[in-house]
Design a protein around this motif. Sequence first.
Motif, PDB file in Angstrom:
ATOM      1  N   TYR A 127      -5.286  -5.059 -20.004  1.00  0.00           N
ATOM      2  CA  TYR A 127      -4.779  -4.736 -21.343  1.00  0.00           C
ATOM      3  C   TYR A 127      -4.263  -6.009 -22.016  1.00  0.00           C
ATOM      4  O   TYR A 127      -3.999  -7.020 -21.345  1.00  0.00           O
ATOM      5  N   PRO A 128      -4.082  -5.995 -23.332  1.00  0.00           N
ATOM      6  CA  PRO A 128      -3.784  -7.247 -24.046  1.00  0.00           C
ATOM      7  C   PRO A 128      -2.423  -7.861 -23.760  1.00  0.00           C
ATOM      8  O   PRO A 128      -2.315  -9.061 -23.455  1.00  0.00           O
ATOM      9  N   LEU A 129      -1.338  -7.087 -23.897  1.00  0.00           N
ATOM     10  CA  LEU A 129       0.012  -7.632 -23.761  1.00  0.00           C
ATOM     11  C   LEU A 129       0.992  -6.487 -23.562  1.00  0.00           C
ATOM     12  O   LEU A 129       0.647  -5.317 -23.713  1.00  0.00           O
ATOM     13  N   ASP A 130       2.233  -6.838 -23.210  1.00  0.00           N
ATOM     14  CA  ASP A 130       3.249  -5.830 -22.916  1.00  0.00           C
ATOM     15  C   ASP A 130       3.868  -5.277 -24.195  1.00  0.00           C
ATOM     16  O   ASP A 130       5.063  -5.420 -24.451  1.00  0.00           O
ATOM     17  N   GLU A 131       3.040  -4.639 -24.990  1.00  0.00           N
ATOM     18  CA  GLU A 131       3.476  -3.963 -26.213  1.00  0.00           C
ATOM     19  C   GLU A 131       3.616  -2.483 -25.895  1.00  0.00           C
ATOM     20  O   GLU A 131       2.974  -1.965 -24.978  1.00  0.00           O
ATOM     21  N   SER A 132       4.468  -1.775 -26.635  1.00  0.00           N
ATOM     22  CA  SER A 132       4.875  -0.425 -26.250  1.00  0.00           C
ATOM     23  C   SER A 132       3.705   0.538 -26.091  1.00  0.00           C
ATOM     24  O   SER A 132       3.713   1.392 -25.196  1.00  0.00           O
ATOM     25  N   PHE A 133       2.691   0.434 -26.940  1.00  0.00           N
ATOM     26  CA  PHE A 133       1.564   1.353 -26.831  1.00  0.00           C
ATOM     27  C   PHE A 133       0.832   1.168 -25.510  1.00  0.00           C
ATOM     28  O   PHE A 133       0.502   2.146 -24.822  1.00  0.00           O
ATOM     29  N   PHE A 134       0.576  -0.081 -25.134  1.00  0.00           N
ATOM     30  CA  PHE A 134      -0.129  -0.338 -23.885  1.00  0.00           C
ATOM     31  C   PHE A 134       0.730   0.039 -22.679  1.00  0.00           C
ATOM     32  O   PHE A 134       0.209   0.515 -21.666  1.00  0.00           O
ATOM     33  N   LEU A 135       2.041  -0.138 -22.779  1.00  0.00           N
ATOM     34  CA  LEU A 135       2.924   0.276 -21.692  1.00  0.00           C
ATOM     35  C   LEU A 135       2.914   1.798 -21.543  1.00  0.00           C
ATOM     36  O   LEU A 135       2.993   2.319 -20.425  1.00  0.00           O
ATOM     37  N   ALA A 136       2.798   2.520 -22.668  1.00  0.00           N
ATOM     38  CA  ALA A 136       2.683   3.984 -22.601  1.00  0.00           C
ATOM     39  C   ALA A 136       1.371   4.385 -21.940  1.00  0.00           C
ATOM     40  O   ALA A 136       1.319   5.359 -21.170  1.00  0.00           O
ATOM     41  N   GLU A 137       0.306   3.650 -22.220  1.00  0.00           N
ATOM     42  CA  GLU A 137      -0.966   3.927 -21.543  1.00  0.00           C
ATOM     43  C   GLU A 137      -0.855   3.692 -20.043  1.00  0.00           C
ATOM     44  O   GLU A 137      -1.381   4.466 -19.234  1.00  0.00           O
ATOM     45  N   ILE A 138      -0.174   2.622 -19.659  1.00  0.00           N
ATOM     46  CA  ILE A 138      -0.011   2.323 -18.233  1.00  0.00           C
ATOM     47  C   ILE A 138       0.766   3.438 -17.541  1.00  0.00           C
ATOM     48  O   ILE A 138       0.408   3.866 -16.429  1.00  0.00           O
ATOM     49  N   ALA A 139       1.821   3.934 -18.189  1.00  0.00           N
ATOM     50  CA  ALA A 139       2.593   5.033 -17.600  1.00  0.00           C
ATOM     51  C   ALA A 139       1.714   6.265 -17.401  1.00  0.00           C
ATOM     52  O   ALA A 139       1.763   6.929 -16.358  1.00  0.00           O
ATOM     53  N   ALA A 140       0.874   6.575 -18.408  1.00  0.00           N
ATOM     54  CA  ALA A 140      -0.027   7.718 -18.292  1.00  0.00           C
ATOM     55  C   ALA A 140      -1.064   7.489 -17.201  1.00  0.00           C
ATOM     56  O   ALA A 140      -1.410   8.412 -16.453  1.00  0.00           O
ATOM     57  N   LEU A 141      -1.531   6.261 -17.094  1.00  0.00           N
ATOM     58  CA  LEU A 141      -2.533   5.943 -16.087  1.00  0.00           C
ATOM     59  C   LEU A 141      -1.948   6.029 -14.682  1.00  0.00           C
ATOM     60  O   LEU A 141      -2.619   6.488 -13.746  1.00  0.00           O
ATOM     61  N   ARG A 142      -0.708   5.615 -14.523  1.00  0.00           N
ATOM     62  CA  ARG A 142      -0.055   5.746 -13.210  1.00  0.00           C
ATOM     63  C   ARG A 142       0.053   7.226 -12.822  1.00  0.00           C
ATOM     64  O   ARG A 142      -0.155   7.586 -11.652  1.00  0.00           O
ATOM     65  N   ALA A 143       0.376   8.072 -13.790  1.00  0.00           N
ATOM     66  CA  ALA A 143       0.460   9.503 -13.503  1.00  0.00           C
ATOM     67  C   ALA A 143      -0.901  10.052 -13.097  1.00  0.00           C
ATOM     68  O   ALA A 143      -1.008  10.863 -12.166  1.00  0.00           O
ATOM     69  N   GLU A 144      -1.970   9.621 -13.792  1.00  0.00           N
ATOM     70  CA  GLU A 144      -3.314  10.054 -13.435  1.00  0.00           C
ATOM     71  C   GLU A 144      -3.685   9.577 -12.036  1.00  0.00           C
ATOM     72  O   GLU A 144      -4.263  10.326 -11.239  1.00  0.00           O
ATOM     73  N   ALA A 145      -3.381   8.323 -11.729  1.00  0.00           N
ATOM     74  CA  ALA A 145      -3.698   7.772 -10.413  1.00  0.00           C
ATOM     75  C   ALA A 145      -2.932   8.512  -9.322  1.00  0.00           C
ATOM     76  O   ALA A 145      -3.481   8.799  -8.250  1.00  0.00           O
ATOM     77  N   ASP A 146      -1.678   8.839  -9.582  1.00  0.00           N
ATOM     78  CA  ASP A 146      -0.884   9.582  -8.599  1.00  0.00           C
ATOM     79  C   ASP A 146      -1.496  10.956  -8.334  1.00  0.00           C
ATOM     80  O   ASP A 146      -1.538  11.423  -7.193  1.00  0.00           O
ATOM     81  N   THR A 147      -1.965  11.608  -9.396  1.00  0.00           N
ATOM     82  CA  THR A 147      -2.587  12.918  -9.242  1.00  0.00           C
ATOM     83  C   THR A 147      -3.823  12.845  -8.350  1.00  0.00           C
ATOM     84  O   THR A 147      -4.075  13.727  -7.525  1.00  0.00           O
ATOM     85  N   LEU A 148      -4.581  11.760  -8.511  1.00  0.00           N
ATOM     86  CA  LEU A 148      -5.806  11.585  -7.731  1.00  0.00           C
ATOM     87  C   LEU A 148      -5.551  10.981  -6.361  1.00  0.00           C
ATOM     88  O   LEU A 148      -6.454  10.957  -5.518  1.00  0.00           O
ATOM     89  N   GLY A 149      -4.339  10.460  -6.141  1.00  0.00           N
ATOM     90  CA  GLY A 149      -4.084   9.714  -4.913  1.00  0.00           C
ATOM     91  C   GLY A 149      -4.821   8.389  -4.909  1.00  0.00           C
ATOM     92  O   GLY A 149      -5.204   7.871  -3.850  1.00  0.00           O
ATOM     93  N   ALA A 150      -5.030   7.817  -6.091  1.00  0.00           N
ATOM     94  CA  ALA A 150      -5.802   6.583  -6.237  1.00  0.00           C
ATOM     95  C   ALA A 150      -4.880   5.371  -6.336  1.00  0.00           C
ATOM     96  O   ALA A 150      -3.735   5.471  -6.776  1.00  0.00           O
ATOM     97  N   ARG A 151      -5.403   4.219  -5.950  1.00  0.00           N
ATOM     98  CA  ARG A 151      -4.687   2.954  -6.101  1.00  0.00           C
ATOM     99  C   ARG A 151      -4.993   2.369  -7.485  1.00  0.00           C
ATOM    100  O   ARG A 151      -6.123   2.464  -7.960  1.00  0.00           O
ATOM    101  N   LEU A 152      -3.984   1.759  -8.096  1.00  0.00           N
ATOM    102  CA  LEU A 152      -4.121   1.242  -9.453  1.00  0.00           C
ATOM    103  C   LEU A 152      -3.731  -0.221  -9.504  1.00  0.00           C
ATOM    104  O   LEU A 152      -2.662  -0.610  -9.022  1.00  0.00           O
TER     105      LEU A 152
END
Length: 371
Positions: free
Chosen positions: A101-126
């Motif tokens: 992702y481009p930089l630590d701006e709030s929108f991208f950080l929100a995407e990362i939080a959502a992606l961590r939740a998705e990865a946790d659901t799948l039991g996937a490494r991120l």
Amino acid sequence: MPDPLAGASDHRERERVPALARAATVLRLVSDAERPLALADLTHRSSLPKSSVMGICHALTAEGLLARGVDGTYVLGSRVYELASAARAQRWPVHDIGFSYPLDESFFLAEIAALRAEADTLGARLRVHSAREDRATQSRQILDFVDAGLDLILVEPVATEGLEEACARARAARIPVVAIGSAVSGADAVVATDNTKAGFLAGSALVRALGGRGRVAMVGGIAITANSDRVAGFFAAIAPHPGLTVVATSYGELDAHSGERAAREILAGDSTVDGFFASNDQIAIGISRVLRARGIAVPIVGVDGARNAIEEIRSGGPIVATATQDPAALVRAAMDIGSALHGGGRVAPPSRYLAPRLIDADTVGEYRPWG
């Protein structure tokens, strides 16, 4: 003895199946479309009566299978992505995901939080890496993901062009690359907000705030299609209003510091600016800081639906409107498409665009912001 309910049951079954088939047709048409579809579009493409299509759309929207935009057009609803997430978890396991992702701006950080939740659901490494708005860095990060043998690569691009070689390496390794937020030349698919519509909604809000007259400034972001589409939408919104004149334009990064710098430069060159369009909410926040520090009360509109912009709308400005993005919905849709591609499936179309909403003083009370 004959079952007295058999006839009624058969009748209900005959009634139910055509209704289900018609609903499936509408869902398929919306899924396959490259843009949100209006009721007239769905009626024409389905060859069904308009009243039937309207009823189906209302029922599917109530169930969360469709979402209706402010302009009356339809896109797939959040419930579709939830069902797809459940299906992919059962059928197409993804074990390793990379995200650049481009930089630590709030929108991208929100995407990362959502992606961590998705990865946790799948039991996937991120694996998550910031490209620091550098195209060469992002290209190297994609290549590193390929060399590590990940199952899926997600990219919030720093540029539309220049990642083709890295994407080709991923394709040769049978690793899908899904762009989020903006198109990337060479990616297998893209999931983004309908950014042209977002820019149009924000621009229309500025037209209303100024009564169709005044001198406005436009502050854009980095050279990706998301920003260029928002700028195009903004200019389309103000074009029918000859009383509005764009007296200054500026382009920079995607953060508040960029907005502050642009505002100072624009006001130094021409202090008679009646309003600002910003291509994202963090730029708008930076502009707002400069205006408030100087005691200048002119409206600002942006794009994102971020919490800090919403707080300004609730308190009366200077930010008066924003067109929303949903980082969690973008991530879910990207994961659905990426997982299907990882499993060898075909995704048609390879581009998905989510409908934005306009949030202003009239609608801010019902909106739950991210960030």
